[in-house]
Design an enzyme around this catalytic site. Structure first.
Site, PDB file in Angstrom:
ATOM      1  N   TYR A 469       0.801  -1.225   0.000  1.00 33.61           N
ATOM      2  CA  TYR A 469       0.000   0.000   0.000  1.00 33.61           C
ATOM      3  C   TYR A 469       0.834   1.274   0.000  1.00 33.61           C
ATOM      4  CZ  TYR A 469      -2.319  -3.904   2.383  1.00 33.61           C
ATOM      5  OH  TYR A 469      -2.746  -5.162   2.756  1.00 33.61           O
ATOM      6  N   HIS A 470       1.850   1.302  -0.846  1.00 28.17           N
ATOM      7  CA  HIS A 470       2.714   2.477  -0.966  1.00 28.17           C
ATOM      8  C   HIS A 470       2.780   2.961  -2.418  1.00 28.17           C
ATOM      9  CE1 HIS A 470       5.068   0.760   2.739  1.00 28.17           C
ATOM     10  NE2 HIS A 470       3.959   1.374   3.100  1.00 28.17           N
TER      11      HIS A 470
END
Length: 556
Positions: A469-470
């Site tokens: 989730y980056h």
């Protein structure tokens, strides 16, 4: 029509910083628009509440990528924070800046003033380091950075196993060196999550010059010629127009800032025309250069019932923890999902760590959505590829601003990424085999003891790899073809419009992205304020002219 000096689109990490800093001047009016709700849920403030937030659509956009061609055509779950605080309200609270050399890569793209030395004062300005002030850390900022209030015994065993496997202990991943294993520092305060909203926004909500509007979906940026003049936003089902007397600041994140630009007629002409969106300004780089930390998880059962679990036994044990947390903000509910981990090199010739690991004293699978496995006892470790070579892109699903964007992560498209992740998994197995974990070790669930060769491990990765989730890079900062903003985060070829979030990163940092985004926003606030004190800084004519030559066809 309502008018403000600054309109900030997106109440996430960057938006909260800008809203707080820009409204420090009482003569400046600021509007912060957030599509999600207020951040009042106890799931947000309670560290272990992240388990619920992973699947709760009220606080999570719950995006899905397109089928990934190099991961057996599996779509990827892409959670993003929805509500004040954005993803800082649903993340794992790990405070990591990345490696200093990561920022040198940014300056190579033509971005002056973006070295680690340039950003360090903003990292320090943002934080209140509970350990105290030093060359690397500050104590006067609003973002509380602390050690975990409770350390799980199995996490301690994992750390001992890393040291026995030959890794060095590192007490501070944000200090002189990143490499090594240790305890992560966290954005927490008094046993609760310290999101960007809690740190920057809550203390200043009563400022008369700051207007915060939640559940407000911005649909497009408005222009007069090359100048951004405001936004259209839907509030309570009604379309409203807000005027920006100075600037529109896009802080909607790497998936939604480029989406909003394209909905506003700014982007690749072919993409806009495909959805019958009038082309206002051609910038081919909008939505391109998407990067993500690919990730795979090793899970192992434990013979002793001493990890976290959704089992009835754990439920009974947790009754007391609910009381302790309610009374004192202590106990298991106060621990973050990830306490321990670190950074290592996949091979000796690598100049800096290219793998990050994050240990969870719980069996997990499928982003925590496989509840069945979580009823057992065991532990899991994420293996993150820090500097992927693979690149994806973001497109529009339609011209409807309420439709999710079309996400093409394209992970593992570069074979070097697979090679590094295979090496990382093998090194993690060496840690799992160390004595501190072996005493109560059960079967390896994923990938399983039968998976041994590099070819077998690679196939397992194709079957199970995900990401952490980056997402970054879709409004790339730089000067060349494909860049979207300049070194002051102004959109090339347009005026009074900036992007301030993770989308401006030319390349990924080696670690979690929340702390860098907050530092980016702190630096941006300074640049914005200076540009209006010194009007000659408000427009970089050289960058504007270069962008027009590169991207603007005759007649547009």
């Amino acid at each position: 029509m309502f008018a403000f000096d600054y309109i900030i689109v997106g109440g996430g990490s960057a938006g909260c910083v800008l809203a707080s800093r820009l409204s420090e001047n009482p003569d400046t009016t600021v509007a912060l628009l957030e599509a999600g709700p207020e951040d009042k849920s106890p799931l947000i403030s309670t560290p272990l509440g992240i388990i619920g937030l992973m699947n709760l659509p009220r606080f999570n956009w719950k995006f899905e990528s397109q089928p990934e061609p190099y991961l057996n055509n599996r779509p990827q779950y892409c959670p993003r924070g929805k509500g004040l605080g954005g993803s800082s309200s649903i993340n794992a609270m790990i405070y990591i800046r990345g490696h200093a050399d990561d920022y040198a890569n940014w300056t190579e793209e033509g971005n002056s003033e973006w070295t680690y030395a340039d950003l360090l004062p903003y990292f320090k300005k943002a934080m209140h380091q509970e350990r105290g002030e030093c060359d690397w850390h500050g104590t006067d900022g609003p973002l509380n950075v602390t050690d975990a209030p409770y350390r799980h015994p199995v996490s301690e065993s994992f750390l001992l196993a890393t040291l026995e496997a030959g890794h060095k202990y590192n007490p501070d991943f944000n200090g002189a060196s990143q490499e090594g294993m240790g305890w992560y520092q966290l954005t927490m305060k008094d046993g609760e999550r310290c999101s960007a909203a809690r740190a920057y926004l809550h203390p200043v909500r009563d400022r008369k010059n700051l207007t915060v509007i939640t559940e407000a979906q911005t649909t497009r940026v408005l222009f007069k010629g090359r100048q951004a003049t405001g936004v259209e936003v839907v509030v309570d089902g009604k379309m409203k127009t807000l005027q920006a007397n100075r600037e529109v600041l896009l802080c909607a994140g790497s998936l939604q800032s480029p989406q909003l630009l394209m909905l506003s007629g700014v982007g690749d002409a072919a993409e806009l025309q495909k959805h019958s969106i009038p082309v206002h300004h051609i910038l081919p780089g909008v939505g391109k250069n998407l990067q993500e930390h690919s990730d795979v998880v090793i899970t192992q059962r434990r013979k002793k019932w001493d990890t976290l679990s959704f089992s009835p036994v754990q439920g009974v044990r947790m009754l007391g923890d609910f009381w302790h947390y309610y009374r004192n903000r202590t106990g298991l509910l106060a621990i973050p999902p990830v306490e321990v981990g670190g950074f290592f090199k996949s091979s000796p010739e690598v100049d800096r760590p290219d793998i990050q690991i994050q240990f969870i004293p719980m069996l997990t699978d499928d982003h925590g959505r496989n509840l069945k496995i979580m009823t057992g006892w065991g532990y899991s470790t994420h293996i993150n590829l820090l500097r992927p070579k693979s690149r994806g892109h973001l497109a529009l699903a339609s011209s409807d601003p309420f439709d999710a964007p079309e996400i093409h992560l394209n992970m593992m498209s570069d074979p070097d990424d697979m090679d590094i992740l295979v090496k990382g998994l093998k090194k993690l197995r060496e840690i799992y085999a160390a004595k501190p974990l072996q005493k109560y070790a059960g079967e390896e669930v994923f990938p399983g003891s039968s998976v041994q060769s590099d070819t077998e491990i690679a196939e397992f990765i194709r079957q199970k790899a995900a990401h952490v989730y980056h997402p970054v890079g879709t409004c790339k900062m730089g000067r060349g073809y494909g860049s979207v903003v300049d070194y002051q985060l102004r959109v090339h070829g347009l005026e009074r419009l900036r992007v301030v979030d993770a989308s401006i990163m030319p390349t990924l940092v080696s670690g979690n992205t929340n702390a860098p985004v907050i530092a980016i926003a702190e630096k941006a606030a300074d640049m914005i304020q200076k540009s209006w004190i010194q009007p000659e800084l408000a427009l970089d004519s050289e960058a504007l002219n270069q962008s027009q030559i590169m991207t603007e066809p005759e007649g547009v």
